[in-house]
Scaffold this motif. Structure first.
Motif, PDB file in Angstrom:
ATOM      1  N   VAL A 240       0.863  -1.186  -0.134  1.00 27.52           N
ATOM      2  CA  VAL A 240       0.044   0.091   0.198  1.00 27.52           C
ATOM      3  C   VAL A 240       0.852   1.161   0.131  1.00 27.52           C
ATOM      4  O   VAL A 240       0.358   2.340  -0.383  1.00 27.52           O
ATOM      5  CB  VAL A 240      -1.036   0.146   1.355  1.00 27.52           C
ATOM      6  CG1 VAL A 240      -2.180  -1.209   0.863  1.00 27.52           C
ATOM      7  CG2 VAL A 240      -0.373  -0.048   2.442  1.00 27.52           C
ATOM      8  N   ASP A 241       2.178   0.956   0.646  1.00 26.97           N
ATOM      9  CA  ASP A 241       3.028   2.339   0.721  1.00 26.97           C
ATOM     10  C   ASP A 241       3.687   2.577  -0.706  1.00 26.97           C
ATOM     11  O   ASP A 241       4.778   3.477  -0.900  1.00 26.97           O
ATOM     12  CB  ASP A 241       3.894   2.296   1.680  1.00 26.97           C
ATOM     13  CG  ASP A 241       4.979   1.069   1.446  1.00 26.97           C
ATOM     14  OD1 ASP A 241       4.843   0.257   0.382  1.00 26.97           O
ATOM     15  OD2 ASP A 241       5.742   0.673   2.335  1.00 26.97           O
ATOM     16  N   GLY A 242       3.220   1.800  -2.041  1.00 26.56           N
ATOM     17  CA  GLY A 242       3.871   1.936  -3.201  1.00 26.56           C
ATOM     18  C   GLY A 242       4.958   1.350  -3.510  1.00 26.56           C
ATOM     19  O   GLY A 242       5.781   1.313  -4.609  1.00 26.56           O
ATOM     20  N   ALA A 243       5.429   0.458  -2.462  1.00 21.68           N
ATOM     21  CA  ALA A 243       6.839  -0.481  -2.823  1.00 21.68           C
ATOM     22  C   ALA A 243       6.251  -1.617  -4.040  1.00 21.68           C
ATOM     23  O   ALA A 243       5.263  -2.175  -3.511  1.00 21.68           O
ATOM     24  CB  ALA A 243       7.206  -1.122  -1.513  1.00 21.68           C
ATOM     25  N   HIS A 268      -2.506  -2.932  -8.150  1.00 22.44           N
ATOM     26  CA  HIS A 268      -2.880  -3.303  -6.701  1.00 22.44           C
ATOM     27  C   HIS A 268      -2.635  -1.960  -6.008  1.00 22.44           C
ATOM     28  O   HIS A 268      -3.084  -1.786  -4.727  1.00 22.44           O
ATOM     29  CB  HIS A 268      -2.216  -4.115  -6.129  1.00 22.44           C
ATOM     30  CG  HIS A 268      -2.631  -5.698  -6.491  1.00 22.44           C
ATOM     31  ND1 HIS A 268      -3.667  -6.133  -5.980  1.00 22.44           N
ATOM     32  CD2 HIS A 268      -1.878  -6.593  -7.307  1.00 22.44           C
ATOM     33  CE1 HIS A 268      -3.956  -7.343  -6.472  1.00 22.44           C
ATOM     34  NE2 HIS A 268      -2.779  -7.670  -7.129  1.00 22.44           N
ATOM     35  N   LEU A 269      -2.386  -0.849  -6.565  1.00 21.86           N
ATOM     36  CA  LEU A 269      -2.161   0.364  -5.689  1.00 21.86           C
ATOM     37  C   LEU A 269      -3.362   1.258  -5.585  1.00 21.86           C
ATOM     38  O   LEU A 269      -3.749   1.849  -4.956  1.00 21.86           O
ATOM     39  CB  LEU A 269      -1.106   1.372  -6.266  1.00 21.86           C
ATOM     40  CG  LEU A 269       0.536   0.718  -6.302  1.00 21.86           C
ATOM     41  CD1 LEU A 269       1.332   1.679  -6.868  1.00 21.86           C
ATOM     42  CD2 LEU A 269       0.581   0.063  -5.051  1.00 21.86           C
ATOM     43  N   HIS A 270      -4.250   0.776  -6.464  1.00 21.39           N
ATOM     44  CA  HIS A 270      -5.862   1.252  -6.670  1.00 21.39           C
ATOM     45  C   HIS A 270      -6.803   0.065  -5.628  1.00 21.39           C
ATOM     46  O   HIS A 270      -7.417   0.754  -4.806  1.00 21.39           O
ATOM     47  CB  HIS A 270      -6.319   0.971  -7.911  1.00 21.39           C
ATOM     48  CG  HIS A 270      -5.979   2.224  -8.883  1.00 21.39           C
ATOM     49  ND1 HIS A 270      -6.595   3.539  -8.552  1.00 21.39           N
ATOM     50  CD2 HIS A 270      -5.521   2.239 -10.076  1.00 21.39           C
ATOM     51  CE1 HIS A 270      -6.290   4.375  -9.231  1.00 21.39           C
ATOM     52  NE2 HIS A 270      -5.475   3.844 -10.158  1.00 21.39           N
ATOM     53  N   GLU A 271      -6.460  -1.066  -5.773  1.00 20.48           N
ATOM     54  CA  GLU A 271      -7.095  -2.264  -5.153  1.00 20.48           C
ATOM     55  C   GLU A 271      -6.366  -3.285  -4.895  1.00 20.48           C
ATOM     56  O   GLU A 271      -5.720  -3.861  -5.435  1.00 20.48           O
ATOM     57  CB  GLU A 271      -8.484  -2.608  -6.141  1.00 20.48           C
ATOM     58  CG  GLU A 271      -9.041  -1.778  -6.853  1.00 20.48           C
ATOM     59  CD  GLU A 271     -10.160  -1.445  -5.640  1.00 20.48           C
ATOM     60  OE1 GLU A 271     -10.484  -2.305  -4.741  1.00 20.48           O
ATOM     61  OE2 GLU A 271     -11.226  -0.286  -5.924  1.00 20.48           O
ATOM     62  N   MET A 272      -6.112  -3.477  -3.181  1.00 20.86           N
ATOM     63  CA  MET A 272      -5.164  -4.220  -2.706  1.00 20.86           C
ATOM     64  C   MET A 272      -6.091  -5.673  -2.533  1.00 20.86           C
ATOM     65  O   MET A 272      -6.053  -6.206  -1.641  1.00 20.86           O
ATOM     66  CB  MET A 272      -4.836  -4.067  -1.340  1.00 20.86           C
ATOM     67  CG  MET A 272      -3.682  -2.756  -1.399  1.00 20.86           C
ATOM     68  SD  MET A 272      -2.371  -3.104  -2.489  1.00 20.86           S
ATOM     69  CE  MET A 272      -1.476  -4.050  -1.544  1.00 20.86           C
ATOM     70  N   PRO A 276     -13.459  -7.649  -8.699  1.00 19.08           N
ATOM     71  CA  PRO A 276     -13.940  -7.060  -9.948  1.00 19.08           C
ATOM     72  C   PRO A 276     -13.480  -5.625 -10.303  1.00 19.08           C
ATOM     73  O   PRO A 276     -13.113  -5.349 -11.159  1.00 19.08           O
ATOM     74  CB  PRO A 276     -15.294  -7.032  -9.802  1.00 19.08           C
ATOM     75  CG  PRO A 276     -15.824  -8.319  -9.103  1.00 19.08           C
ATOM     76  CD  PRO A 276     -14.909  -8.039  -7.965  1.00 19.08           C
ATOM     77  N   ALA A 277     -13.451  -4.719  -9.078  1.00 19.67           N
ATOM     78  CA  ALA A 277     -12.753  -3.466  -9.299  1.00 19.67           C
ATOM     79  C   ALA A 277     -11.487  -3.401  -9.857  1.00 19.67           C
ATOM     80  O   ALA A 277     -10.989  -2.865 -10.484  1.00 19.67           O
ATOM     81  CB  ALA A 277     -12.932  -2.790  -7.970  1.00 19.67           C
ATOM     82  N   PHE A 278     -10.472  -4.572  -9.215  1.00 20.19           N
ATOM     83  CA  PHE A 278      -9.251  -4.448  -9.491  1.00 20.19           C
ATOM     84  C   PHE A 278      -9.072  -5.007 -11.251  1.00 20.19           C
ATOM     85  O   PHE A 278      -8.431  -4.452 -11.825  1.00 20.19           O
ATOM     86  CB  PHE A 278      -8.679  -5.633  -8.503  1.00 20.19           C
ATOM     87  CG  PHE A 278      -7.155  -6.303  -9.190  1.00 20.19           C
ATOM     88  CD1 PHE A 278      -6.198  -5.378  -8.874  1.00 20.19           C
ATOM     89  CD2 PHE A 278      -7.074  -7.219 -10.065  1.00 20.19           C
ATOM     90  CE1 PHE A 278      -4.930  -5.840  -9.219  1.00 20.19           C
ATOM     91  CE2 PHE A 278      -5.823  -7.613 -10.507  1.00 20.19           C
ATOM     92  CZ  PHE A 278      -4.715  -7.113 -10.016  1.00 20.19           C
ATOM     93  N   TRP A 279      -9.793  -5.966 -11.366  1.00 19.62           N
ATOM     94  CA  TRP A 279      -9.487  -6.568 -12.841  1.00 19.62           C
ATOM     95  C   TRP A 279      -9.948  -5.414 -13.692  1.00 19.62           C
ATOM     96  O   TRP A 279      -9.722  -5.591 -14.798  1.00 19.62           O
ATOM     97  CB  TRP A 279     -10.301  -7.936 -13.022  1.00 19.62           C
ATOM     98  CG  TRP A 279      -9.737  -8.958 -12.395  1.00 19.62           C
ATOM     99  CD1 TRP A 279     -10.190  -9.487 -11.270  1.00 19.62           C
ATOM    100  CD2 TRP A 279      -8.531  -9.660 -12.554  1.00 19.62           C
ATOM    101  NE1 TRP A 279      -9.075 -10.498 -10.832  1.00 19.62           N
ATOM    102  CE2 TRP A 279      -8.281 -10.599 -11.529  1.00 19.62           C
ATOM    103  CE3 TRP A 279      -7.369  -9.215 -13.327  1.00 19.62           C
ATOM    104  CZ2 TRP A 279      -6.799 -11.100 -11.513  1.00 19.62           C
ATOM    105  CZ3 TRP A 279      -6.235  -9.951 -13.426  1.00 19.62           C
ATOM    106  CH2 TRP A 279      -5.876 -10.746 -12.555  1.00 19.62           C
ATOM    107  N   LYS A 280     -10.997  -4.770 -13.324  1.00 17.46           N
ATOM    108  CA  LYS A 280     -11.461  -3.577 -14.170  1.00 17.46           C
ATOM    109  C   LYS A 280     -10.173  -2.534 -14.622  1.00 17.46           C
ATOM    110  O   LYS A 280     -10.235  -1.993 -15.675  1.00 17.46           O
ATOM    111  CB  LYS A 280     -12.721  -2.828 -13.568  1.00 17.46           C
ATOM    112  CG  LYS A 280     -13.292  -1.800 -14.482  1.00 17.46           C
ATOM    113  CD  LYS A 280     -14.469  -1.131 -13.832  1.00 17.46           C
ATOM    114  CE  LYS A 280     -15.180   0.049 -14.592  1.00 17.46           C
ATOM    115  NZ  LYS A 280     -16.291   0.783 -14.117  1.00 17.46           N
TER     116      LYS A 280
END
Length: 305
Positions: A240-243, A268-272, A276-280
């Motif tokens: 989540v920290d962008g690493a 994953h920086l949008h959705e961890m 479905p939101a991640f795959w979108k």
């Protein structure tokens, strides 16, 4: 209490009008969730090829190794089979189940009880054993690299040949796709291996950074730090920290596969999760991500031992 279960399943393609490899490079698709519980998500990891259509679950044949991790510190019984796994307390939001070449690894945050971990394992026992069987089949097909003059290995999806070149000041790839190694002609196999790995890792770091810098603005995210991993079963991961962590051995693969993993991790920086939101998010950048993922799942990397 939030549902603690999360399957870490990361093994892991340019968006419309993405430049070609010479300018940039280009990554695959969501597989169905291995768990029936809709609250369980899957986070980026190396997956293995699925059983043939109609074949159902892949049985764990007697020829397969027992599911005993070399650093196991906990034991359980899954589907009637004894399983010894590595359990770790880590800083994360959910439980992660990872089936890799060494066996099963389970990672959980401090607030999750051992009882909850065991419950999660029992609910996914069939999935764990199936993935272990698939992993064993996959390992059978991994080719060995001969560390000698003239040996070949893949670089960006195409073979290159090793050439010992003591007159060279540093290792470099020439126009004939020969990797000129700054080593004496009598170099030991271990020296050749180490020199090749060092060159590939340098190339990987430069390439991965350029792909992250290309895709991050398109996705409206900002990565903070890149590190290279040598995981046996994970192509990449994001925090989540962008690493971002990417497996340096991705450098063996075609540009489309590399870009898929890069986009997957940036998403994953949008959705961890693997909701479905991640795959979108992934599909908005790589419309053909499912095809890329399927191709990635077929990869059998050479054995660097």
């Amino acid at each position: 209490m939030r549902n603690p279960l999360q399957l870490v399943f990361d093994f892991l393609s340019p968006p419309p009008a993405t430049p070609s490899l010479r300018q940039t490079i280009s990554p695959s698709t969501p597989s169905s969730s291995p768990a029936s519980n809709s609250n369980v998500t899957v986070s980026p990891f190396i997956s293995v090829a699925s059983p043939a259509s109609g074949a159902g679950r892949m049985p764990l044949a007697s020829s397969h190794r027992p599911l005993v991790h070399p650093r196991a510190n906990r034991e359980t019984v899954l589907e009637g089979m004894h399983v010894a796994y590595l359990f770790q307390r880590v800083r994360r939001r959910s439980i992660g189940f990872v089936v890799g070449p060494d066996g099963l690894e389970v990672r959980a945050p401090k607030w999750v009880t051992i009882k909850e971990v065991e419950l999660g394992l029992q609910e996914r026992g069939e999935w764990v054993l199936r993935k272990w069987a698939e992993m064993q089949e996959r390992q059978k097909n991994i080719r060995q690299i001969e560390w000698r003059e003239g040996a070949s290995l893949d670089y960006l999806g195409a073979p290159i040949h090793l050439h010992l070149s003591p007159e060279n000041g540093r290792s470099e790839l020439n126009d004939q796709r020969e990797l000129l190694l700054a080593l004496p002609h009598n170099a030991e196999p271990s020296q050749i291996r180490d020199a090749v790995q060092a060159w590939l890792m340098r190339e990987a770091k430069v390439l991965f950074e350029s792909r992250l810098n290309f895709y991050a603005p398109l996705m409206g995210v900002q990565w903070r730090r890149l590190s290279l991993s040598n995981a046996g079963s994970r192509w990449g991961s994001a925090r989540v920290d962008g690493a971002i962590r990417l497996n340096w051995r991705l450098i063996h693969l075609k540009p489309d596969a590399i870009d898929y993993v890069v986009v997957h991790e940036l998403a994953h920086l949008h959705e961890m999760n693997h909701s479905p939101a991640f795959w979108k998010v992934v599909a908005s950048i790589l419309p053909d991500h499912m095809a890329r993922r399927k191709e990635l799942q077929k990869e059998n990397l050479a054995n660097w031992a």
